[in-house]
Motif scaffolding. Structure first.
Motif, PDB file in Angstrom:
ATOM      1  N   GLN A 166       0.688  -1.458   0.065  1.00 47.14           N
ATOM      2  CA  GLN A 166      -0.108   0.228  -0.010  1.00 47.14           C
ATOM      3  C   GLN A 166       0.351   1.468   0.124  1.00 47.14           C
ATOM      4  O   GLN A 166       2.155   1.302   0.724  1.00 47.14           O
ATOM      5  CB  GLN A 166      -0.668   0.163   1.260  1.00 47.14           C
ATOM      6  CG  GLN A 166      -1.568  -1.228   1.670  1.00 47.14           C
ATOM      7  CD  GLN A 166      -2.444  -1.210   2.423  1.00 47.14           C
ATOM      8  OE1 GLN A 166      -2.717  -0.460   2.990  1.00 47.14           O
ATOM      9  NE2 GLN A 166      -3.561  -2.600   3.343  1.00 47.14           N
ATOM     10  N   SER A 218       0.351   5.741   0.319  1.00 49.45           N
ATOM     11  CA  SER A 218      -0.485   6.882   0.652  1.00 49.45           C
ATOM     12  C   SER A 218       0.145   8.116   0.493  1.00 49.45           C
ATOM     13  O   SER A 218       1.717   7.822   0.646  1.00 49.45           O
ATOM     14  CB  SER A 218      -0.794   6.905   1.131  1.00 49.45           C
ATOM     15  OG  SER A 218      -0.750   6.844   2.243  1.00 49.45           O
ATOM     16  N   SER A 226       0.196  11.869   1.625  1.00 47.14           N
ATOM     17  CA  SER A 226      -0.699  14.049   2.330  1.00 47.14           C
ATOM     18  C   SER A 226      -0.192  14.957   1.857  1.00 47.14           C
ATOM     19  O   SER A 226       1.183  14.819   2.588  1.00 47.14           O
ATOM     20  CB  SER A 226      -1.857  13.425   2.760  1.00 47.14           C
ATOM     21  OG  SER A 226      -0.888  13.574   4.179  1.00 47.14           O
ATOM     22  N   ARG A 228      -5.700  16.004   0.056  1.00 43.58           N
ATOM     23  CA  ARG A 228      -5.595  14.404  -0.014  1.00 43.58           C
ATOM     24  C   ARG A 228      -5.889  14.710  -0.875  1.00 43.58           C
ATOM     25  O   ARG A 228      -6.142  14.768  -2.173  1.00 43.58           O
ATOM     26  CB  ARG A 228      -6.636  13.399  -0.171  1.00 43.58           C
ATOM     27  CG  ARG A 228      -6.972  12.216   0.302  1.00 43.58           C
ATOM     28  CD  ARG A 228      -8.475  12.115   1.246  1.00 43.58           C
ATOM     29  NE  ARG A 228      -9.640  12.617   0.306  1.00 43.58           N
ATOM     30  CZ  ARG A 228     -10.303  12.070   0.445  1.00 43.58           C
ATOM     31  NH1 ARG A 228     -11.114  11.017   1.474  1.00 43.58           N
ATOM     32  NH2 ARG A 228     -11.573  12.924  -0.159  1.00 43.58           N
ATOM     33  N   GLY A 266      -4.773  11.835  -4.629  1.00 46.40           N
ATOM     34  CA  GLY A 266      -5.121  10.680  -4.845  1.00 46.40           C
ATOM     35  C   GLY A 266      -3.799  10.297  -5.462  1.00 46.40           C
ATOM     36  O   GLY A 266      -3.715  10.428  -6.923  1.00 46.40           O
ATOM     37  N   GLY A 267      -3.620   8.641  -5.460  1.00 45.99           N
ATOM     38  CA  GLY A 267      -2.334   7.847  -6.216  1.00 45.99           C
ATOM     39  C   GLY A 267      -3.406   7.257  -7.164  1.00 45.99           C
ATOM     40  O   GLY A 267      -4.425   6.553  -7.521  1.00 45.99           O
ATOM     41  N   TRP A 314       3.497   4.793  -8.223  1.00 48.84           N
ATOM     42  CA  TRP A 314       2.505   5.300  -8.362  1.00 48.84           C
ATOM     43  C   TRP A 314       2.722   6.681  -8.234  1.00 48.84           C
ATOM     44  O   TRP A 314       3.590   7.627  -8.480  1.00 48.84           O
ATOM     45  CB  TRP A 314       1.811   5.118  -7.143  1.00 48.84           C
ATOM     46  CG  TRP A 314       1.843   3.791  -6.594  1.00 48.84           C
ATOM     47  CD1 TRP A 314       1.661   2.485  -6.481  1.00 48.84           C
ATOM     48  CD2 TRP A 314      -0.136   3.202  -6.731  1.00 48.84           C
ATOM     49  NE1 TRP A 314       1.445   1.671  -5.942  1.00 48.84           N
ATOM     50  CE2 TRP A 314      -0.347   2.182  -6.401  1.00 48.84           C
ATOM     51  CE3 TRP A 314      -1.144   3.818  -6.424  1.00 48.84           C
ATOM     52  CZ2 TRP A 314      -1.352   1.077  -6.213  1.00 48.84           C
ATOM     53  CZ3 TRP A 314      -2.695   3.319  -6.878  1.00 48.84           C
ATOM     54  CH2 TRP A 314      -2.553   1.756  -6.742  1.00 48.84           C
ATOM     55  N   PHE A 342       0.911  10.824  -8.416  1.00 50.63           N
ATOM     56  CA  PHE A 342       0.610  11.460  -7.003  1.00 50.63           C
ATOM     57  C   PHE A 342       0.300  12.725  -8.035  1.00 50.63           C
ATOM     58  O   PHE A 342       1.745  13.484  -7.485  1.00 50.63           O
ATOM     59  CB  PHE A 342       0.559  11.376  -5.311  1.00 50.63           C
ATOM     60  CG  PHE A 342       0.653  10.060  -5.463  1.00 50.63           C
ATOM     61  CD1 PHE A 342      -0.554   9.820  -4.523  1.00 50.63           C
ATOM     62  CD2 PHE A 342       1.618   9.089  -5.232  1.00 50.63           C
ATOM     63  CE1 PHE A 342      -0.667   8.400  -3.542  1.00 50.63           C
ATOM     64  CE2 PHE A 342       1.638   8.330  -4.568  1.00 50.63           C
ATOM     65  CZ  PHE A 342       0.452   7.668  -3.748  1.00 50.63           C
ATOM     66  N   THR A 377       3.749   7.599   3.113  1.00 53.95           N
ATOM     67  CA  THR A 377       3.545   6.159   4.180  1.00 53.95           C
ATOM     68  C   THR A 377       3.202   4.930   3.558  1.00 53.95           C
ATOM     69  O   THR A 377       2.626   4.546   2.483  1.00 53.95           O
ATOM     70  CB  THR A 377       2.209   6.081   5.061  1.00 53.95           C
ATOM     71  OG1 THR A 377       1.941   6.940   5.727  1.00 53.95           O
ATOM     72  CG2 THR A 377       1.575   5.513   5.893  1.00 53.95           C
TER      73      THR A 377
END
Length: 462
Positions: free
Chosen positions: A247, A249, A251, A259, A261-262, A272, A274, A289
């Protein structure tokens, strides 16, 4: 957001601080503070206005016309030459007020500004009868307009008194549909609006949400001025991870909480992207993270868990799995940095939840949350948070988190909740340096990263 020409690229310095060394686990969490410093490096001071397209949407009831009567014409008269603009007024659905006729867009010059300011004197506003179903309708109408304007920066300025009918169930769906297409600033007037959807608009569309009691025209003009200081409208942060990472993420924490979004990259399952927006000079702080499985990785070996890339600039996220039951030889240099990033986010969240609890008449929850915010604000010297708390509570001991909420007019809490969720935050202090090299196990003397023997006592370094 598309661009006819490649905008000048800023100078970037990229630094990553790791939160901690790791214990083997099937779902270990790895946190890193990503710090990005941006300089213009020869780019023009202002983005040419021809590269901007702005929709000004006025979601206001007729009884609040005084809030926009003079401010909107003043903002339109201050538009820079050659900017593309359109004005939406209120009805059963958002309606184009300017330009009139078959044109969807006007290009600002002396005559266009004068005509637009005159026309907005009769701007249609909400009257008795059907009203647009929440903010989703405004976002959808702006999306349809901006999608046909190939400008580098596409932006919505939404002026609202909250008078749209209920129906926010579609807002999240609409925000998802237009993510990355344009950005948005929200200006709240009056007293009957809810802060939560406004903060959702600002967070998802990478803008701001603020209450404006007076000076609305200047606030809109300043917002458009900020757009012109954007050197790079859209700049992706790419994260390439090792196969054990399940996973990812990212931010934004400062200057404003957003916030991100990937987007997975086709054919590249471990990469990924962003998207980020409106890059100006200054500093940004992000929390990265990762959730990783240690099962197939060696222990006590420096491993590359992710490579963070912004344009041609790269930084590595490295760490090691430690043997169970053993203490790590050192705490990573970035541990304090990541803790402060998380604590600052908790402080904002606690302040927002405490104010919302006061609004909803939940005094025990308000006392607990505002106390937590006060304790963190005292720790970091964040005076504006303490000032906000003092407006609604007596602070008995900030460092201990002891506050006593007072009875407060609910009308004052909405603007405070907006500030808690959207106010720019100062960058974190530069407490973290580069990762240390090895230390001598005998005398503790530090050594360079390539050293094999201690320069003080001559023993071999481990």
């Amino acid at each position: 957001m598309s661009s006819l020409t490649r905008p000048p690229q800023p100078g970037i310095r990229l630094h990553v601080d790791l939160g901690r060394d790791l214990r083997p686990h099937r779902s270990a969490k790895i946190e890193a503070h990503l710090r990005v410093d941006v300089s213009a490096d020869g780019a023009p001071t202002d983005l040419p206005a021809v590269q901007l397209a702005v929709v000004v949407a006025v979601d206001v009831a007729e009884e609040n016309r005084a809030a926009v009567r003079h401010a909107l014409p003043a903002a339109l008269r201050a538009l820079p030459d050659r900017i593309s603009f359109a004005v939406l007024g209120s009805g059963p659905e958002p309606v184009r007020c300017y330009p009139r006729g078959g044109e969807e867009w006007a290009v600002a010059d002396h005559d266009e500004r004068r005509r637009a300011a005159f026309v907005t004197g009769s701007l249609p506003l909400h009257r008795d009868g059907p009203r647009p179903a929440g903010y989703a309708a405004w976002v959808a109408r702006a999306h349809a307009l901006l999608a046909g304007r190939p400008a580098s920066v596409r932006h919505l300025v939404l002026i609202t008194d909250g008078s749209s009918a209920a129906g926010e169930s579609r807002l999240e769906e609409q925000l998802e549909a237009c993510a990355g297409e344009f950005t948005c600033d929200v200006f709240a007037v009056g007293t009957d609006w809810s802060p939560d959807p406004l903060l959702a608009l600002a967070e998802r569309l990478h803008g701001t949400a603020e209450f404006v009691d007076e000076g609305l025209g200047r606030a809109v003009t300043d917002a458009i001025g900020r757009l012109r200081r954007v050197h790079t409208p859209r700049l992706p942060i790419d994260v390439t991870v090792r196969p054990c990472v399940r996973q990812v993420s990212l931010s934004e924490k400062a200057p404003r909480p957003h916030r991100l979004g990937g987007l997975p990259q086709p054919g590249r399952p471990h990469r990924w992207s962003f998207p980020t927006y409106q890059w100006e000079q200054g500093r940004r702080d992000y929390l990265l993270t990762l959730v990783a499985d240690s099962g197939a990785d060696p222990l006590e070996t420096e491993l590359l868990f992710a490579l963070v890339s912004i344009g041609d600039f790269h930084a590595a996220v490295t760490a090691r799995w430690h043997l169970p039951g053993q203490s790590p030889p050192h705490v990573p240099a970035g541990a304090d940095s990541v803790r402060e990033l998380n604590a600052t986010a908790r402080m904002r969240d606690a302040l927002r939840r405490g104010l919302a609890a006061l609004r909803d008449d939940r005094p025990a929850t308000a006392e607990d949350c505002l106390g937590q915010a006060a304790r963190l604000a005292a720790r970091f010297g964040t005076d504006w948070v303490l000032d906000e708390i003092r407006a609604v509570a007596d602070i008995e001991d900030a460092s201990a988190g002891r506050v006593r909420p007072r009875a407060v007019d609910a009308g004052t809490l909405g603007p405070m909740i907006l500030r808690a969720g959207s106010r720019p935050g100062a960058p974190l202090p530069d407490t973290a340096g580069s990762r240390p090299g090895p230390h001598c196990g005998a005398c503790g003397n530090p050594a360079g990263s390539e050293a094999r023997y201690c320069i003080a006592c001559g023993r071999a370094l481990r």
